[in-house]
Scaffold this motif. Structure first.
Motif, PDB file in Angstrom:
ATOM      1  N   LEU A 190      15.650  10.436   7.842  1.00  0.00           N
ATOM      2  CA  LEU A 190      14.586   9.440   7.838  1.00  0.00           C
ATOM      3  C   LEU A 190      13.442   9.885   6.930  1.00  0.00           C
ATOM      4  O   LEU A 190      12.919   9.086   6.133  1.00  0.00           O
ATOM      5  CB  LEU A 190      14.066   9.216   9.259  1.00  0.00           C
ATOM      6  N   ASP A 191      13.057  11.146   7.034  1.00  0.00           N
ATOM      7  CA  ASP A 191      11.982  11.668   6.182  1.00  0.00           C
ATOM      8  C   ASP A 191      12.335  11.496   4.709  1.00  0.00           C
ATOM      9  O   ASP A 191      11.506  11.056   3.899  1.00  0.00           O
ATOM     10  CB  ASP A 191      11.739  13.144   6.470  1.00  0.00           C
ATOM     11  N   THR A 192      13.560  11.861   4.358  1.00  0.00           N
ATOM     12  CA  THR A 192      13.993  11.765   2.960  1.00  0.00           C
ATOM     13  C   THR A 192      13.956  10.326   2.472  1.00  0.00           C
ATOM     14  O   THR A 192      13.433  10.033   1.389  1.00  0.00           O
ATOM     15  CB  THR A 192      15.423  12.327   2.799  1.00  0.00           C
ATOM     16  N   LEU A 193      14.492   9.404   3.294  1.00  0.00           N
ATOM     17  CA  LEU A 193      14.531   7.995   2.902  1.00  0.00           C
ATOM     18  C   LEU A 193      13.121   7.435   2.731  1.00  0.00           C
ATOM     19  O   LEU A 193      12.817   6.809   1.705  1.00  0.00           O
ATOM     20  CB  LEU A 193      15.285   7.177   3.953  1.00  0.00           C
ATOM     21  N   VAL A 194      12.266   7.671   3.712  1.00  0.00           N
ATOM     22  CA  VAL A 194      10.918   7.096   3.677  1.00  0.00           C
ATOM     23  C   VAL A 194      10.139   7.631   2.478  1.00  0.00           C
ATOM     24  O   VAL A 194       9.502   6.862   1.740  1.00  0.00           O
ATOM     25  CB  VAL A 194      10.166   7.392   4.992  1.00  0.00           C
ATOM     26  N   ILE A 195      10.184   8.934   2.270  1.00  0.00           N
ATOM     27  CA  ILE A 195       9.423   9.525   1.164  1.00  0.00           C
ATOM     28  C   ILE A 195       9.941   9.031  -0.182  1.00  0.00           C
ATOM     29  O   ILE A 195       9.147   8.691  -1.079  1.00  0.00           O
ATOM     30  CB  ILE A 195       9.474  11.066   1.255  1.00  0.00           C
ATOM     31  N   LEU A 196      11.254   8.942  -0.341  1.00  0.00           N
ATOM     32  CA  LEU A 196      11.819   8.458  -1.609  1.00  0.00           C
ATOM     33  C   LEU A 196      11.453   6.992  -1.855  1.00  0.00           C
ATOM     34  O   LEU A 196      11.085   6.609  -2.976  1.00  0.00           O
ATOM     35  CB  LEU A 196      13.335   8.632  -1.618  1.00  0.00           C
ATOM     36  N   LEU A 197      11.550   6.163  -0.808  1.00  0.00           N
ATOM     37  CA  LEU A 197      11.235   4.743  -0.976  1.00  0.00           C
ATOM     38  C   LEU A 197       9.765   4.537  -1.290  1.00  0.00           C
ATOM     39  O   LEU A 197       9.404   3.725  -2.162  1.00  0.00           O
ATOM     40  CB  LEU A 197      11.625   3.965   0.276  1.00  0.00           C
ATOM     41  N   LEU A 198       8.903   5.248  -0.586  1.00  0.00           N
ATOM     42  CA  LEU A 198       7.474   5.107  -0.824  1.00  0.00           C
ATOM     43  C   LEU A 198       7.092   5.638  -2.218  1.00  0.00           C
ATOM     44  O   LEU A 198       6.263   5.050  -2.910  1.00  0.00           O
ATOM     45  CB  LEU A 198       6.676   5.824   0.255  1.00  0.00           C
ATOM     46  N   ALA A 199       7.702   6.754  -2.606  1.00  0.00           N
ATOM     47  CA  ALA A 199       7.446   7.315  -3.935  1.00  0.00           C
ATOM     48  C   ALA A 199       7.907   6.332  -5.031  1.00  0.00           C
ATOM     49  O   ALA A 199       7.225   6.157  -6.036  1.00  0.00           O
ATOM     50  CB  ALA A 199       8.136   8.661  -4.097  1.00  0.00           C
ATOM     51  N   ALA A 200       9.052   5.705  -4.794  1.00  0.00           N
ATOM     52  CA  ALA A 200       9.546   4.709  -5.758  1.00  0.00           C
ATOM     53  C   ALA A 200       8.589   3.542  -5.840  1.00  0.00           C
ATOM     54  O   ALA A 200       8.348   2.977  -6.917  1.00  0.00           O
ATOM     55  CB  ALA A 200      10.937   4.238  -5.341  1.00  0.00           C
ATOM     56  N   GLY A 201       8.021   3.146  -4.686  1.00  0.00           N
ATOM     57  CA  GLY A 201       7.047   2.052  -4.677  1.00  0.00           C
ATOM     58  C   GLY A 201       5.799   2.410  -5.450  1.00  0.00           C
ATOM     59  O   GLY A 201       5.248   1.574  -6.187  1.00  0.00           O
TER      60      GLY A 201
ATOM     61  N   PHE B  93       0.837  -1.196   0.000  1.00  0.00           N
ATOM     62  CA  PHE B  93       0.000   0.000   0.000  1.00  0.00           C
ATOM     63  C   PHE B  93       0.879   1.255   0.000  1.00  0.00           C
ATOM     64  O   PHE B  93       0.806   2.094   0.902  1.00  0.00           O
ATOM     65  CB  PHE B  93      -0.926  -0.031   1.220  1.00  0.00           C
ATOM     66  N   PHE B  94       1.694   1.396  -1.040  1.00  0.00           N
ATOM     67  CA  PHE B  94       2.674   2.476  -1.084  1.00  0.00           C
ATOM     68  C   PHE B  94       2.020   3.847  -1.138  1.00  0.00           C
ATOM     69  O   PHE B  94       2.458   4.789  -0.466  1.00  0.00           O
ATOM     70  CB  PHE B  94       3.615   2.294  -2.280  1.00  0.00           C
ATOM     71  N   GLY B  95       0.986   3.999  -1.969  1.00  0.00           N
ATOM     72  CA  GLY B  95       0.350   5.303  -2.120  1.00  0.00           C
ATOM     73  C   GLY B  95      -0.266   5.791  -0.828  1.00  0.00           C
ATOM     74  O   GLY B  95      -0.083   6.955  -0.430  1.00  0.00           O
TER      75      GLY B  95
END
Length: 287
Positions: free
Chosen positions: A273-284, A2-4
């Motif tokens: 952490l914010d940068t990593l999470v947002i980038l990973l979720l956006a990639a998903g 549920f990436f979005g």
């Protein structure tokens, strides 16, 4: 996956935090637990099991129909109430300007804490709750959707209210505590690896596992140990609870005099952490 929904939830939490105009879902869960105890409490493992059963059943009955909405924006905004990243950061950061506010964040005795002990408590709270309040909710949201997120939050709330080893809750809270231990097993270790990675200390992974295993909780010690080793400080140690000193082990190998600068160094993890999470979720989402 549920990436979005998770991406919307995380960004919403970082921008707005808690919504003061609604009664928070976690507060409602707490109300249920309090009401159940008042009417049905007994010094019994079975009675504690029924508390867990009925709360999880209620959460399932309420959240499942909501998932039928299907709109990721609505689901993401609702899911943001299960993530506590902004509140955690602001609460710990507030300790730097108002040391007395540490009493709202920890269960230890805070009346006579030194400045170093206040800073130590703030860092421990930040490390441990990165797992409980951010990584674990995201993990269960990604894997199981909105239902998984709120079932996790229900168990975590149960543990925070009845999962204590004392005369009242040793039996009644046992199921809650054990279920919380199980659900936090992976997220706590993921959080430890994230902390070490951001501080460039993955070489300390073996030591993190060594120190983490010494905590009385099967999970809390890992992010705390990772933070201690990353900041070159020693966390843990003798701590007063309800007027009694508990001789907790030390986590880490650094200095024991903890400064405001050490708290700021811990909090500096947040933007990474914010940068990593947002980038990973956006990639998903893109994939």
């Amino acid at each position: 996956m549920f990436f979005g929904v998770a991406l919307i939830a995380y960004i919403t939490d970082r921008l707005f935090g808690e919504f003061p105009f609604i009664r928070h879902p976690i507060v409602l869960m707490g109300d249920f637990i309090t009401a159940f105890q008042k009417r049905f409490y007994r010094d019994s493992i079975l009675r504690g099991f029924w508390l867990v059963f009925w709360l999880l059943a209620a959460v399932l009955a309420i959240v499942t129909p909501i998932t039928l909405i299907g709109n990721p924006w609505i689901l993401g905004i609702i899911a943001s109430t299960g993530i506590a990243g902004k509140m955690l950061y602001e609460s710990v950061n507030n300790v730097l300007s108002d040391p007395s506010s540490i009493r709202y964040l920890v269960s230890r005795d805070t009346q006579n804490l030194s400045e170093s002990e206040i800073n130590k408590a703030a860092i421990e709270t930040y490390a441990e709750n990165l797992s409980d309040g951010v990584i674990a909710p995201l993990f269960y949201l990604l894997v199981f959707g909105l239902v998984g997120l709120f079932l996790y939050k229900a168990v975590n709330t149960l543990d925070s209210m009845v999962g204590y080893r004392n005369e009242r809750y040793e039996k009644f809270g046992k199921v809650s505590a054990r279920l919380d231990d199980l659900l936090n097993y992976l997220p706590s270790r993921i959080t430890a690896v994230i902390i070490l990675t951001f501080f460039g200390k993955l070489s300390a992974l073996k030591k993190t596992w060594h120190y983490g295993a010494q905590h009385e909780s099967p999970n809390a010690g890992y992010p705390i140990a990772a933070m201690a080793l990353s900041l070159y400080v020693s966390l843990g140690g003798p701590t007063s609870y309800f007027g009694t000193i508990k001789n907790k082990p030390y986590f880490g190998e650094g200095k024991r005099e903890i400064t405001d600068g050490d708290v700021r160094s811990a909090l500096a993890l947040q933007w990474k952490l914010d940068t990593l999470v947002i980038l990973l979720l956006a990639a998903g989402v893109y994939a």
